[in-house]
Design a protein around this motif. Structure first.
Motif, PDB file in Angstrom:
ATOM      1  N   ASP A 167       0.833  -1.209   0.000  1.00 33.26           N
ATOM      2  CA  ASP A 167       0.000   0.000   0.000  1.00 33.26           C
ATOM      3  C   ASP A 167       0.866   1.257   0.000  1.00 33.26           C
ATOM      4  O   ASP A 167       2.087   1.189  -0.165  1.00 33.26           O
ATOM      5  CB  ASP A 167      -0.976  -0.022   1.187  1.00 33.26           C
ATOM      6  CG  ASP A 167      -0.267  -0.162   2.526  1.00 33.26           C
ATOM      7  OD1 ASP A 167       0.911   0.235   2.624  1.00 33.26           O
ATOM      8  OD2 ASP A 167      -0.892  -0.681   3.480  1.00 33.26           O
ATOM      9  N   MET A 168       0.224   2.379   0.201  1.00 33.39           N
ATOM     10  CA  MET A 168       0.911   3.675   0.153  1.00 33.39           C
ATOM     11  C   MET A 168       2.019   3.752   1.213  1.00 33.39           C
ATOM     12  O   MET A 168       3.009   4.440   1.032  1.00 33.39           O
ATOM     13  CB  MET A 168      -0.135   4.771   0.420  1.00 33.39           C
ATOM     14  CG  MET A 168       0.285   6.160   0.060  1.00 33.39           C
ATOM     15  SD  MET A 168       0.143   6.471  -1.693  1.00 33.39           S
ATOM     16  CE  MET A 168      -1.622   6.593  -1.909  1.00 33.39           C
ATOM     17  N   TYR A 174      -2.839  -7.503  -1.028  1.00 33.92           N
ATOM     18  CA  TYR A 174      -3.445  -6.268  -1.541  1.00 33.92           C
ATOM     19  C   TYR A 174      -2.394  -5.466  -2.299  1.00 33.92           C
ATOM     20  O   TYR A 174      -1.215  -5.465  -1.934  1.00 33.92           O
ATOM     21  CB  TYR A 174      -3.957  -5.443  -0.350  1.00 33.92           C
ATOM     22  CG  TYR A 174      -4.345  -4.033  -0.709  1.00 33.92           C
ATOM     23  CD1 TYR A 174      -5.557  -3.767  -1.346  1.00 33.92           C
ATOM     24  CD2 TYR A 174      -3.499  -2.966  -0.422  1.00 33.92           C
ATOM     25  CE1 TYR A 174      -5.896  -2.468  -1.688  1.00 33.92           C
ATOM     26  CE2 TYR A 174      -3.842  -1.670  -0.761  1.00 33.92           C
ATOM     27  CZ  TYR A 174      -5.043  -1.428  -1.389  1.00 33.92           C
ATOM     28  OH  TYR A 174      -5.382  -0.149  -1.735  1.00 33.92           O
ATOM     29  N   ILE A 175      -2.850  -4.780  -3.358  1.00 35.24           N
ATOM     30  CA  ILE A 175      -1.983  -3.801  -4.015  1.00 35.24           C
ATOM     31  C   ILE A 175      -2.810  -2.549  -4.292  1.00 35.24           C
ATOM     32  O   ILE A 175      -3.914  -2.630  -4.826  1.00 35.24           O
ATOM     33  CB  ILE A 175      -1.327  -4.378  -5.293  1.00 35.24           C
ATOM     34  CG1 ILE A 175      -0.320  -3.380  -5.853  1.00 35.24           C
ATOM     35  CG2 ILE A 175      -2.365  -4.755  -6.337  1.00 35.24           C
ATOM     36  CD1 ILE A 175       0.600  -3.992  -6.905  1.00 35.24           C
ATOM     37  N   GLY A 176      -2.301  -1.398  -3.892  1.00 35.92           N
ATOM     38  CA  GLY A 176      -2.971  -0.126  -4.137  1.00 35.92           C
ATOM     39  C   GLY A 176      -2.371   0.586  -5.330  1.00 35.92           C
ATOM     40  O   GLY A 176      -1.480   0.058  -6.002  1.00 35.92           O
ATOM     41  N   SER A 177      -2.840   1.797  -5.604  1.00 35.20           N
ATOM     42  CA  SER A 177      -2.382   2.505  -6.797  1.00 35.20           C
ATOM     43  C   SER A 177      -0.891   2.828  -6.712  1.00 35.20           C
ATOM     44  O   SER A 177      -0.196   2.821  -7.724  1.00 35.20           O
ATOM     45  CB  SER A 177      -3.202   3.772  -7.025  1.00 35.20           C
ATOM     46  OG  SER A 177      -2.987   4.708  -6.004  1.00 35.20           O
ATOM     47  N   LEU A 211       0.970  -0.385  -7.622  1.00 36.44           N
ATOM     48  CA  LEU A 211       0.847  -0.634  -9.065  1.00 36.44           C
ATOM     49  C   LEU A 211       1.762   0.300  -9.848  1.00 36.44           C
ATOM     50  O   LEU A 211       2.451  -0.116 -10.780  1.00 36.44           O
ATOM     51  CB  LEU A 211      -0.595  -0.378  -9.512  1.00 36.44           C
ATOM     52  CG  LEU A 211      -1.564  -1.540  -9.493  1.00 36.44           C
ATOM     53  CD1 LEU A 211      -2.948  -1.048  -9.886  1.00 36.44           C
ATOM     54  CD2 LEU A 211      -1.104  -2.636 -10.436  1.00 36.44           C
ATOM     55  N   GLY A 212       1.742   1.572  -9.456  1.00 36.95           N
ATOM     56  CA  GLY A 212       2.590   2.561 -10.140  1.00 36.95           C
ATOM     57  C   GLY A 212       4.057   2.196 -10.027  1.00 36.95           C
ATOM     58  O   GLY A 212       4.810   2.287 -11.001  1.00 36.95           O
ATOM     59  N   VAL A 242      -7.644  -6.223 -11.093  1.00 37.85           N
ATOM     60  CA  VAL A 242      -7.326  -4.791 -11.091  1.00 37.85           C
ATOM     61  C   VAL A 242      -6.338  -4.475 -12.214  1.00 37.85           C
ATOM     62  O   VAL A 242      -6.514  -3.516 -12.977  1.00 37.85           O
ATOM     63  CB  VAL A 242      -6.718  -4.361  -9.728  1.00 37.85           C
ATOM     64  CG1 VAL A 242      -6.315  -2.891  -9.763  1.00 37.85           C
ATOM     65  CG2 VAL A 242      -7.706  -4.610  -8.596  1.00 37.85           C
ATOM     66  N   THR A 245      -3.783   3.905   5.679  1.00 36.73           N
ATOM     67  CA  THR A 245      -3.601   2.590   5.051  1.00 36.73           C
ATOM     68  C   THR A 245      -4.055   1.476   6.006  1.00 36.73           C
ATOM     69  O   THR A 245      -4.634   0.485   5.566  1.00 36.73           O
ATOM     70  CB  THR A 245      -2.132   2.367   4.624  1.00 36.73           C
ATOM     71  OG1 THR A 245      -1.281   2.514   5.761  1.00 36.73           O
ATOM     72  CG2 THR A 245      -1.713   3.343   3.553  1.00 36.73           C
ATOM     73  N   HIS A 294     -11.503  -6.145  -1.977  1.00 38.26           N
ATOM     74  CA  HIS A 294     -10.275  -5.530  -2.472  1.00 38.26           C
ATOM     75  C   HIS A 294     -10.570  -4.149  -3.059  1.00 38.26           C
ATOM     76  O   HIS A 294      -9.831  -3.186  -2.827  1.00 38.26           O
ATOM     77  CB  HIS A 294      -9.628  -6.439  -3.525  1.00 38.26           C
ATOM     78  CG  HIS A 294      -8.230  -6.038  -3.903  1.00 38.26           C
ATOM     79  ND1 HIS A 294      -7.974  -5.143  -4.903  1.00 38.26           N
ATOM     80  CD2 HIS A 294      -7.023  -6.386  -3.388  1.00 38.26           C
ATOM     81  CE1 HIS A 294      -6.666  -4.977  -5.012  1.00 38.26           C
ATOM     82  NE2 HIS A 294      -6.069  -5.723  -4.097  1.00 38.26           N
ATOM     83  N   PHE A 322      -9.042  -0.658  -1.755  1.00 41.47           N
ATOM     84  CA  PHE A 322      -8.344   0.217  -2.708  1.00 41.47           C
ATOM     85  C   PHE A 322      -8.950   1.621  -2.684  1.00 41.47           C
ATOM     86  O   PHE A 322      -8.234   2.633  -2.597  1.00 41.47           O
ATOM     87  CB  PHE A 322      -8.481  -0.396  -4.109  1.00 41.47           C
ATOM     88  CG  PHE A 322      -7.579   0.192  -5.158  1.00 41.47           C
ATOM     89  CD1 PHE A 322      -6.514  -0.555  -5.661  1.00 41.47           C
ATOM     90  CD2 PHE A 322      -7.789   1.457  -5.674  1.00 41.47           C
ATOM     91  CE1 PHE A 322      -5.684  -0.028  -6.651  1.00 41.47           C
ATOM     92  CE2 PHE A 322      -6.963   1.992  -6.652  1.00 41.47           C
ATOM     93  CZ  PHE A 322      -5.908   1.243  -7.142  1.00 41.47           C
ATOM     94  N   GLU A 359      -8.325   3.453   0.692  1.00 39.66           N
ATOM     95  CA  GLU A 359      -6.932   3.908   0.809  1.00 39.66           C
ATOM     96  C   GLU A 359      -6.702   5.144  -0.054  1.00 39.66           C
ATOM     97  O   GLU A 359      -6.100   6.130   0.369  1.00 39.66           O
ATOM     98  CB  GLU A 359      -5.957   2.798   0.396  1.00 39.66           C
ATOM     99  CG  GLU A 359      -4.510   3.225   0.604  1.00 39.66           C
ATOM    100  CD  GLU A 359      -3.470   2.382  -0.108  1.00 39.66           C
ATOM    101  OE1 GLU A 359      -3.817   1.418  -0.794  1.00 39.66           O
ATOM    102  OE2 GLU A 359      -2.288   2.730   0.013  1.00 39.66           O
ATOM    103  N   PRO A 386       1.403   6.079 -14.225  1.00 36.60           N
ATOM    104  CA  PRO A 386       0.356   5.738 -13.274  1.00 36.60           C
ATOM    105  C   PRO A 386       0.100   6.812 -12.222  1.00 36.60           C
ATOM    106  O   PRO A 386      -0.964   6.856 -11.635  1.00 36.60           O
ATOM    107  CB  PRO A 386       0.870   4.451 -12.623  1.00 36.60           C
ATOM    108  CG  PRO A 386       2.326   4.422 -12.886  1.00 36.60           C
ATOM    109  CD  PRO A 386       2.565   5.188 -14.136  1.00 36.60           C
TER     110      PRO A 386
END
Lengths: 116, 143
Positions: A24-25, A55-58, A61-62, A90, B26, B47, B51, B54, B111
């Motif tokens: 995450d962030m 889990y993977i957040g933006s 991913l970026g 996603v 988070t 999920h 997402f 967050e 992104p």
């Protein structure tokens, strides 16, 4: 909630990184540091085992997309395998499967590095 | 920062106040996702909620500069999950935030800044109101 953990192994010239927990962030800078260190050591072919990734957040991913591009710029690549369905959906939804190559298992991911 | 569960007829509401730190945002998003999975919500919907929460909470902290903790609640209803976020940060309507340009070639996509756009693709609806100096956001995610 599981803490984010990174394990690293070698498969010949390929670096294998196993991700555990939540990307995450808050946690993604740790993965960034690890991948940046690998590039600085000249390791440009990397595969990520995502089977334990919750889990993977933006931000995560970026980071992965950015590192896949960096790896290719250095004649290497960054590939994912055993990606949980909820995370793959996603990646697919955003059209990032063209940037992030995803494989079923370690063997197919490893073999893909051998192809010309 | 213990979650408070409030059982209503055919609904289940989970809520907490989230301090204005990225690690708290988070953690709250992860706890909400965990709560949904524990309540039997499908992994994809849980999920998506994780997402979206967050993304929205961290955006509020980074750009909205709220003075007080944000209020997060998650409600499970028969067909969907309803996420409500309320904060006293600067006025911002994410439902009207313009989508960033997406080049035809995904390889060229940067992104960064895509977060809200991604959330809008993952969820069913997003509703925003500004009342009494506070942002009120309602996100609906199909189960």
């Amino acid at each position: 909630m599981k803490d984010f953990q990174i394990e690293q192994e070698s498969r010949g010239a390929i670096q294998l990184i196993r991700l555990h927990g939540s990307l995450d962030m808050y946690s993604f800078p740790r993965l960034e540091s690890q991948l940046q260190a690998l590039f600085q050591q000249g390791h440009n072919s990397i595969m990520l085992d995502c089977s334990k990734l919750d889990y993977i957040g933006s931000a995560g991913l970026g980071a992965l997309i950015g590192f896949a591009k960096q790896a290719r710029d250095r004649n290497g690549d960054l590939k994912l395998f055993r990606v949980p369905d909820r995370i793959y959906k996603v990646i697919e939804l955003l059209g990032f499967t063209k940037v992030l190559q995803v494989y079923d298992n370690e063997e197919t991911a490893l073999a893909s590095f051998q192809k010309p | 920062m213990n979650p408070t569960g409030d059982c209503k007829e055919q609904t289940l509401v989970w809520q907490r106040d989230v301090p204005n730190r990225i690690e708290d945002a988070t953690a709250a998003a992860a706890a909400a996702g965990h709560h949904l999975r524990r309540q039997g919500v499908a992994g994809t919907a849980a999920h998506a909620a994780h997402f979206a929460i967050e993304e929205m909470l961290t955006n509020t902290i980074k750009y909205g500069h709220p003075a007080h903790p944000s209020r997060l609640s998650v409600e499970i209803v028969p067909d969907s999950v309803v996420v409500r976020i309320e904060d006293d940060g600067q006025e911002f309507d994410p439902s009207k935030s313009p989508a960033p340009p997406l080049p035809a070639n995904p390889d060229e996509r940067a992104p960064g800044g895509l977060g809200i756009h991604i959330v809008r693709q993952m969820i069913s609806s997003i509703a925003y109101t500004r009342r009494d100096g506070r942002n009120h956001l309602v996100l609906t995610i199909a189960r």
